[in-house]
Structures are given as structure tokens and as C-alpha cells.
Design a protein around this motif. Sequence first.
Motif, PDB file in Angstrom:
ATOM      1  N   ASN A   1       0.805  -1.233   0.000  1.00 46.14           N
ATOM      2  CA  ASN A   1       0.000   0.000   0.000  1.00 46.14           C
ATOM      3  C   ASN A   1       0.837   1.281   0.000  1.00 46.14           C
ATOM      4  OD1 ASN A   1      -2.401  -1.382  -0.002  1.00 46.14           O
ATOM      5  ND2 ASN A   1      -2.564  -1.444   2.223  1.00 46.14           N
ATOM      6  N   GLY A   2       2.149   1.145  -0.121  1.00 40.07           N
ATOM      7  CA  GLY A   2       2.986   2.331  -0.144  1.00 40.07           C
ATOM      8  C   GLY A   2       3.317   2.823   1.249  1.00 40.07           C
ATOM      9  N   ARG A   3       4.182   3.820   1.285  1.00 38.94           N
ATOM     10  CA  ARG A   3       4.609   4.385   2.556  1.00 38.94           C
ATOM     11  C   ARG A   3       3.634   5.475   3.004  1.00 38.94           C
ATOM     12  NH1 ARG A   3      10.515   5.289   0.070  1.00 38.94           N
ATOM     13  NH2 ARG A   3       9.104   5.707  -1.671  1.00 38.94           N
ATOM     14  N   GLN A   4       3.336   5.465   4.297  1.00 40.54           N
ATOM     15  CA  GLN A   4       2.329   6.391   4.819  1.00 40.54           C
ATOM     16  C   GLN A   4       2.796   7.838   4.763  1.00 40.54           C
ATOM     17  OE1 GLN A   4      -0.752   5.474   5.897  1.00 40.54           O
ATOM     18  NE2 GLN A   4      -1.243   7.631   6.109  1.00 40.54           N
ATOM     19  N   GLN A   5       4.111   8.054   4.924  1.00 42.57           N
ATOM     20  CA  GLN A   5       4.610   9.420   5.034  1.00 42.57           C
ATOM     21  C   GLN A   5       4.735  10.138   3.699  1.00 42.57           C
ATOM     22  OE1 GLN A   5       6.140   6.683   5.815  1.00 42.57           O
ATOM     23  NE2 GLN A   5       8.274   6.584   5.110  1.00 42.57           N
ATOM     24  N   VAL A   6       4.573   9.444   2.571  1.00 42.48           N
ATOM     25  CA  VAL A   6       4.705  10.106   1.264  1.00 42.48           C
ATOM     26  C   VAL A   6       3.338  10.584   0.808  1.00 42.48           C
ATOM     27  CG1 VAL A   6       6.685   8.669   0.650  1.00 42.48           C
ATOM     28  CG2 VAL A   6       4.390   7.940   0.003  1.00 42.48           C
ATOM     29  N   ASP A   7       3.307  11.637  -0.015  1.00 37.78           N
ATOM     30  CA  ASP A   7       2.056  12.216  -0.485  1.00 37.78           C
ATOM     31  C   ASP A   7       1.515  11.507  -1.725  1.00 37.78           C
ATOM     32  OD1 ASP A   7       2.216  13.993   1.573  1.00 37.78           O
ATOM     33  OD2 ASP A   7       3.115  15.588   0.356  1.00 37.78           O
ATOM     34  N   HIS A   8       2.404  10.919  -2.512  1.00 35.38           N
ATOM     35  CA  HIS A   8       1.971  10.320  -3.764  1.00 35.38           C
ATOM     36  C   HIS A   8       1.532   8.872  -3.543  1.00 35.38           C
ATOM     37  CE1 HIS A   8       6.350   9.661  -3.292  1.00 35.38           C
ATOM     38  NE2 HIS A   8       6.037   8.423  -3.640  1.00 35.38           N
ATOM     39  N   LEU A   9       0.767   8.360  -4.506  1.00 41.07           N
ATOM     40  CA  LEU A   9       0.348   6.959  -4.473  1.00 41.07           C
ATOM     41  C   LEU A   9       1.498   6.060  -4.882  1.00 41.07           C
ATOM     42  CD1 LEU A   9      -3.166   7.248  -6.128  1.00 41.07           C
ATOM     43  CD2 LEU A   9      -2.705   6.692  -3.749  1.00 41.07           C
ATOM     44  N   GLU A  10       1.655   4.936  -4.192  1.00 39.92           N
ATOM     45  CA  GLU A  10       2.662   3.949  -4.556  1.00 39.92           C
ATOM     46  C   GLU A  10       2.236   2.613  -3.998  1.00 39.92           C
ATOM     47  OE1 GLU A  10       6.309   5.269  -2.838  1.00 39.92           O
ATOM     48  OE2 GLU A  10       5.747   4.739  -0.808  1.00 39.92           O
ATOM     49  N   GLY A  11       3.082   1.619  -4.183  1.00 40.06           N
ATOM     50  CA  GLY A  11       2.695   0.272  -3.790  1.00 40.06           C
ATOM     51  C   GLY A  11       1.810  -0.352  -4.869  1.00 40.06           C
ATOM     52  N   ILE A  12       1.513  -1.656  -4.676  1.00 41.61           N
ATOM     53  CA  ILE A  12       0.713  -2.365  -5.681  1.00 41.61           C
ATOM     54  C   ILE A  12      -0.671  -1.743  -5.806  1.00 41.61           C
ATOM     55  CG2 ILE A  12      -0.276  -4.601  -6.291  1.00 41.61           C
ATOM     56  CD1 ILE A  12       2.043  -5.905  -4.768  1.00 41.61           C
ATOM     57  N   SER A  13      -1.332  -1.459  -4.647  1.00 43.33           N
ATOM     58  CA  SER A  13      -2.667  -0.864  -4.709  1.00 43.33           C
ATOM     59  C   SER A  13      -2.622   0.510  -5.349  1.00 43.33           C
ATOM     60  CB  SER A  13      -3.269  -0.780  -3.305  1.00 43.33           C
ATOM     61  OG  SER A  13      -2.519   0.095  -2.481  1.00 43.33           O
ATOM     62  N   GLY A  14      -1.571   1.293  -5.063  1.00 40.93           N
ATOM     63  CA  GLY A  14      -1.449   2.625  -5.658  1.00 40.93           C
ATOM     64  C   GLY A  14      -1.248   2.560  -7.156  1.00 40.93           C
ATOM     65  N   ALA A  15      -0.471   1.562  -7.643  1.00 42.61           N
ATOM     66  CA  ALA A  15      -0.236   1.421  -9.076  1.00 42.61           C
ATOM     67  C   ALA A  15      -1.540   1.126  -9.815  1.00 42.61           C
ATOM     68  CB  ALA A  15       0.773   0.306  -9.317  1.00 42.61           C
ATOM     69  N   ILE A  16      -2.345   0.218  -9.245  1.00 42.65           N
ATOM     70  CA  ILE A  16      -3.630  -0.108  -9.889  1.00 42.65           C
ATOM     71  C   ILE A  16      -4.522   1.115  -9.919  1.00 42.65           C
ATOM     72  CG2 ILE A  16      -5.702  -1.512  -9.661  1.00 42.65           C
ATOM     73  CD1 ILE A  16      -3.963  -3.678  -8.396  1.00 42.65           C
ATOM     74  N   ARG A  17      -4.556   1.828  -8.828  1.00 42.29           N
ATOM     75  CA  ARG A  17      -5.420   2.998  -8.751  1.00 42.29           C
ATOM     76  C   ARG A  17      -4.980   4.076  -9.725  1.00 42.29           C
ATOM     77  NH1 ARG A  17      -6.880   6.291  -3.265  1.00 42.29           N
ATOM     78  NH2 ARG A  17      -7.315   8.301  -4.224  1.00 42.29           N
ATOM     79  N   LEU A  18      -3.675   4.293  -9.827  1.00 36.59           N
ATOM     80  CA  LEU A  18      -3.171   5.316 -10.753  1.00 36.59           C
ATOM     81  C   LEU A  18      -3.537   4.988 -12.195  1.00 36.59           C
ATOM     82  CD1 LEU A  18       0.350   6.058  -9.220  1.00 36.59           C
ATOM     83  CD2 LEU A  18      -1.552   7.668  -9.456  1.00 36.59           C
TER      84      LEU A  18
END
Length: 1001
Positions: free
Chosen positions: A287-304
Amino acid sequence: MLERRKKFSKVLILSALLVCTGYVLSAGGQQEQTLENRIEQAKDLMEEKRYNDAILILTDVVREDPQRLDQAEDLLKEIRQIRSQYNNRYEDLITVLYEENDVGKALRIIEELESLDANPNEATRVAVNKARTSAAFVFNLNRFNDIMKEALAALDEERYSDAVELYLSGFDLHREDFDKQEYGNIIKDPIYSGVETVNSAAGRYLENAERVREISDRCTAAVTSEDLTNVRENMSQFSDILNELTSLHRRIYEAGRTFEEQNTIIEEQTERGKEEFFLSYTMRLTNGRQQVDHLEGISGAIRLQVERNTEDLYENFVSRLEQEFAEGRAAFEENANESASERFRTVIELAEIAAILDRSLQRLVVPEGPAGLKKADKRMITENIAPALHKQTYREASKKYLELLQMRVSYIEEQVEPPAELTELEELRSFILEIRSQTADIQRSWKRQVETIKSLRLEGIELDRAESVAVNLSNTIQTTQERFLQQEIDTVRRIASAEFDPLEELFRNFQTEVESSEGYIEGVPSEGEEDILVRYPDRALTILEETETDLEDLRVRVTEFRDELQNESPEIKESSPVADYTRRSRNLIEDIEVLLGRIPPLVARAEEMVFEAERYVNEGYLRYREAQSALNQRDFALAREKIADARDRFTTALSLQEDEELRNETDRLLQNLAAEINNTQNRLVVQEVRNLISRGKELYQQGQFNRSETLLLRARNRWNTTNAEENPEIEYWLRFVRAALSVETGRVIEETDPLYTEMQQLLNMARRNYLSGKEALEEGNKRDALEYFNRAEDTILQIRIPFPFNQEASVLSLKILQLKDPDNFNELFAQKINEAERKLEYDPQQGYIELKDLQQIKPDYPGLSNLIYQAEIALGIRVPPPDPADLRESEQLYSQALSIVQRNIRSQYPIALEQLNRAIELNPNNQQAINLKDRIQVEAGGGATVVLSSAAEQRYREAEEKFIEGNYFEALGIVERLLQDEQNKRYPPLLELKRRIESKI
């Protein structure tokens, strides 16, 4: 001998070397196997790199058989060589890890060391493990950072599948260490399940990633076409794949949250809050790192990818909606209804298709975590408000325009033929009201949409297009309302004229009706031969009620007419045509109220007269029926009460309004019922009184005087219900019963007595001391016995103070005396008999009580029973045996009475009753006299009068009023005159009134 010593020395040296290298020799017992087999076992352990275990076996072999030292030493030499190589590589590890900082090389050396010796000494094992942990942490951290950096670059370049694969490649970070931990299934199972979910869902995403782009491009192109079917079909496909992607996104996201939650649990259960590195990396890769503002991680990639593939499509939808809506509004202004309707329906359908995108994007917003929503989620929500609201505004505005179009067309169709009749006018008015109501509903609902737009605009969201649409539609709605208002005003005027003119004509007719009804209340000449004024309040009331009802109805109708005008909207009721009818209706209401003001005094008087007459008639019949019911239930007292009430109420009713039929009917009914009550009750009373007397006599003879008195008193009361004179037979037996009761008073302590509890305790104490003394006396302990007897006598004395005649205390005292002085008791007993006999002459009650107590001690004492019998006769307790002369006289009296009955001389029945009462008194067992007496009483009927005549009843009530007012002498004079009538003498209430009056004089 020298060779043996050398070998022994080598064994000692070998043992010392083993101790120096950190190995401990086993002192375990010998196993059941050959030495050769054990050497082979050592070789097998060396192949498994379990050198410590091999050395222990070789040492035991040499100790048991020094001849095998050379064979063991060869194997030990090979072990030492491996140990030397292990120590050299360990030194290399220290240099590489802490001086060269080459983590990768350090890990390779650690793997080499583990291959050289699977079971080194404890210190070395701990050091290697620590080095491995440090090297693995640094290596994995560097690798994690590299993965996140490369994946972020892939996301920036819209290579979402590559990013997902990079994130998946990091799922082995610290996995081996995690697998070794013994957290238990409760911790590990959700984690393994989550890893499996992520791998499965991510794999599914990778299969569909390219297809998302293709379908998105087709939908974007389709939106610009005129073929809505094509748009719908492509959007349906796009919706399916979006739903799948958002579902995969949510599953992956939830799995990441599971990693996070389990890691927190591990931290709480581990000393110093140590986190699990495998979970720390896995949840961030997911799900990405909590402290960053941008989407990342597997869930963030799908969402982007989803967001990026819907941007152009979203814009195309908004542009197409804006174009279609503008063309529809232009057609509406030009009254091109069909064209406008088609355009607005297209807008609605396109907006509903576009809502698929909104729903899909909404599903991408994940639930709030411990730190709230991510900035990316907040940004997405904010950025999508304006486009979503624009689409919603176009769609809702199109619906409102379609509603306005429908109302426009409906009104044109309704006005094909102008209405003329009232019904048609009302239908037209209802139709216009419905249209105006619908228009108002449209305006209210649209106002909420406008307020929503304004509130969001205040928050800084750009909504110019939506606001423009909202303002234009509001103006159109207002224009439509004004046009229909003028149509409604004209229709209301025409309806008012058709409704109000007939109401004025009705009022004039009602004035005549009221004037013609007044004579019936004041009185009119009788319709019969008597030249008197009679009142017919019922007739007057009928006219007045009908007229008043009609006037009230007219006032209601006029008031409703006026209120309907007043309840109109201000623009209608303040218009000139409607205001004129409002003024006329107010004037007519005032005239109606004036006429109604003449009616209430007349109505009140007539209503009171009719109401009271009807009420008394109804109550009279009700009381009559209640009297019948009471008679059927053999409740004669109630029957008499109810028939008297019926007479009173019928008389009052007739005084209010003459009704000859009612008078004749009620007189007949009451007279017949009174006779039936009298005859029926008398038969039952005679029978019941006879039963009560018989049972009372039986109880008297059994010595149950209280119960006997109760029954005889009941007989007296029952007799008095139908007879004005007392029954001599009842009074005869009451004298004997009460005489018996007088000597029983105080003999037994009743439960109702206030001292019952205390006296019972004293009696129990006296009985216990008596029994204890009796037992001691039987055992030969005379001293203790006398002490117990004295205590009992003291207690008895306490009882006799408040209850001197208590039988139990007296008898117990005699029993104690009998035991204390058995030799002289017979003499003492005889003396007490003589004393009691003497008392019969001057105090018969006391003497009788003492004899009864003595009888409890010696019931067979000669002459005692006869003394008690004579005392009972003297006291009036026992009926004396009949004298032969009395028996003969009783028979003569019976014969005389029987002769009267047989000759059916009813006028002499009272004489026969006197003869029979005397015969029964002379011989209470004269059953023939008793039966004949009951027969005469049944045939003669009860002596009491049930109801008085109407005149006597009126005078009786007058006497009651005088008594209540305190005019006792006047009341007594009326009563005395009433009692001059023989029938009235048998009316119990009249006799009771006389008694009450005389008690006051």
C-alpha cells in the motif's frame, strides 16, 4: 608397557585439546553396539557436518579401546583441518563486514561457513547469526529502497504493470527470517493468506492491465458519436473491467492493512517493541509508505492506472453533456417541445452512463487508516466534486425541463374546450393547482441543487457551468409559475359565482322556519278535550334542531367558502374578483350568526325537557329490566330497589311531557312485576328461613353456639325482607343461643384477641412445665416435679388475671392438683363439686363453668352430668323437656290452625299463624305445626309492600325531604297519614323512615 603409556598419553592430550577447542566430552553410558559401528557412526556425522557429535563418539571409543586411538586420530585430524579452514573464513567475514562494508560478500561468506560446519560452538554460532542478521538487514533495506525508487519511476512513466512486478519482487525480503519465527498460527495464518491474496490479485491485474487501456480508448471515442447504444455497450464493458480492477485494488489494500495490523500485534507482544521486518516491507510494498504524499505500492499502481485511463473519457462526457443540454434548452425556449424532449433525454442517459465512472472512482477511495485519509485520497475526492456536480446538474436540470414540457403540453390539451359547468371548472382548477404544485415542487427541489452549488463554490471549487445552468432553469420555472397563476385567478372567480349565489337563497328560507317553531315550547292548546296548554318540546326541538343543523351547515359551507378564499395564495385572494366574494361571504356569516343567536335559548329549554324526559324513560325501562333480571336471579332486594326506581323515573318523565301510551304501559308493567316479585320471593324466603332455623337448631344442639347465632341472625334478616313483623320462632331460638354464648365468653382465647399471642405462649409454657413435672414424678424425682408444678401454677395465675374463665388454664390447674396431692385429690374433687353446686343458686353462670371444668377431669363422676344438665336449663342454654300438658296444647293449636287452612278461610290466616307459632314454642319438635306454618306463609305471600302508589310515593318523598331539612314534626305528620293506609304499613322504607324521625325527636 611403554607403548601402552604412549597411547594413554595421547588419549589425555586428545581430551585436553577437545576441552581447549570448546567441546565437552560426554560421560554417557555405553550403547549396545560394536566399536566398529560407532566409528562408522562418527564418519556419518562428519559427512553431515555434525563435528561435535562425531568427536564425542570418537572420544568414547578411545576411552573404551585405546587400541583404536590411531583410527580415531585420523578422523580427528580431518576434523581439525576443517575447523582450521572455518576459523580462517570467519576472520575473513569480520574483515569484509566491518572494514570493507561489503554486505553481499559477507552474506556469501556466511553461507560458506554454514556449509563447513552445521553445528559450530555456541559463541561462534551467536556471532555468525548476529553478523548474518546485520548484513541481511542492510542488504534488504538497500534492496527495498532500490525497488521503491525504480517502481516510482515506472509509475511516473505510466508503466504500471512494471511497477507492480517490481513491488512483488520484494516480497522475499526477510521472508526466511519470518518463517523461522514461532509466532503461532493466529499471527502467521492471516499473513500467509494476505500474501497469497496479493499475489493472486496482482497477477489478475497484470493479466488485465493492457485491456483496460484498450477499452478506455474505445469508450472515449464512442462518447463523441451519436450512437448511444454504442456508448452504452462500450461503457458496459469498461464498467465490468473497472469493477474487477477496483475489487482487486480493495482486496490488495485490505491485505496490506492486515500486514500492518499483524505487525502491530507482534510489536506489542515482543520485548522493546521489536517490529517484524518482513511485515514492515510487505505492507509498504502493498500500500505504499504512509509518510509520502503520492500513491505507490501495488494498490497505488492499480489505482493510478484506473485514474489515468478515465481522465480523457471523463472530459469527453462532460463536453458532450454540455453540448446536448445547450441544444435542448434552446429548443425549449422556441417551444420546439419534441426536439427539446429528445435532447434532454439524451443528457439524462449520457449522465447516467457517465455515473459508472463516478462509482468506480469512489470505490478506489480506501477506508481511513489510523492516520486518516491519505492526501491522494483527499485530492481525488476534491478534484472529482466539480465534474460530478456538473454531470449531476445537467442530468437533474434535464429532468426538470422534461417535467415543465409535460405540464405545458398537458395544459394545452386540457384547454381544447373551455369549461362552463361547476364540475368542469373545479376539475380545471384542480388541474391548474396540480400543475402549480408540481411547479412549486420543481422549484423547491431545484433550490436545494442551487444551494449545494453555492456552498461548494464557497469552498473554492470552480462551478461556473453548473451555476449558469441553475440560474437559467430557476428563471424558467418562475416564468411558468406566473403564467399559470393568471389562469387560476380567472377560474377561481367563476367557481365562486357558481357556489355562493345559492347559499344566500337558502338563508332566507331558514329564517321562516325558526319563527314557526317557538309556539311548541311555550305551549299550545291541547289536542284533546281538556282546555289546557300542553308542551311538545320534542316537536319544537325537531324543528329547531333541523333548522339549526341546516343553519350550521350553511354557516360551515359559507365559512368554508370564505376560508377557501382566505387560504388561497396572496396573489389569488388579493385579486379584485376574488376579494369581492370574500366580502359578501363575511356579511352572510354575520346574518347567519344573528339568526342562530335566537335559537339557543329555545333549543336549550326544549333539549333539556326532551332530554330529561327521554333519560327518565330510558332509566325507568332500564330499572324495570334490572328488576326483572334481579328477580330471575332471585336477588329480591335488588328487584325491589329497581322497581321503585323505575316507578320514580317514569313519573318524572311524564311530568315533563305528556304521553298517555307511556303512562298506561308503565303502570301495567310495574304492577305485574311487583306482584311477581312479592310472590316469588316469599316462597323462597319461607323455605330459606326454615332451613336456617333448622341448621341453627342443629348447631345449637351440637354446642356450636357462635355458628348457630350467625345462622339465626341470617334467618331474621331474610325474614324481614318480605315481612314487616318479626318471626317468633327465630326469636325463641336466639334466646337460647345467646344464653349459651354468654357463659362461653372468655372460655377460649380467640385469635382476634389482642393478647392471643402472649396467652398462647403462657399456655404452652404451663403445659411444658406440667408435662416435665409429670415425667419427673414418674421417674421418682418428686422434688423436681414439685418445682415444675409450681412454675406451671405461677404461669396459670398470669393467664387467669385477664382470662379468669379460661377453660384450658382451669383444667390444667386441676390436673396439677391431682398429681401433687393424689391421696387427698378425691376428697378435694368432691368439695369442688359441692361448692359449684351451691353457686348454682346465687351465681349459676360461675357454678356451671366450674362444673364443666371438673367434668374434664372426671367425666364419669356420679351425678355430675345431671348437675350440668340442670344448670343449662336454669341458664336458658338448654331447651327443657316438654311438659305433657304443653304437648297436648301444641297439638290442639295445630288442629285449630289446620281447620282454618282446610276451609281456605284466608282472612283468618293471621290467626292460624299465631296459633302455630304458639304450638311450636310449646313443642319445638312439632313438625306438623312447622310444616303448616310454612305452607300458610307461602300461600299468603309476604307481608311487605314492594312499591307505593304514585300518590303515596310522592308524599313519601316529600316526608324524606322534610326529614333531611330537619323538619321532623312535619315529616312525622306525613308519615302518620300514610300509615293510615293498611297497604302502606307493610312498606319497609316507610317504617324505617318513621323510626329515623322518631329517633330525632
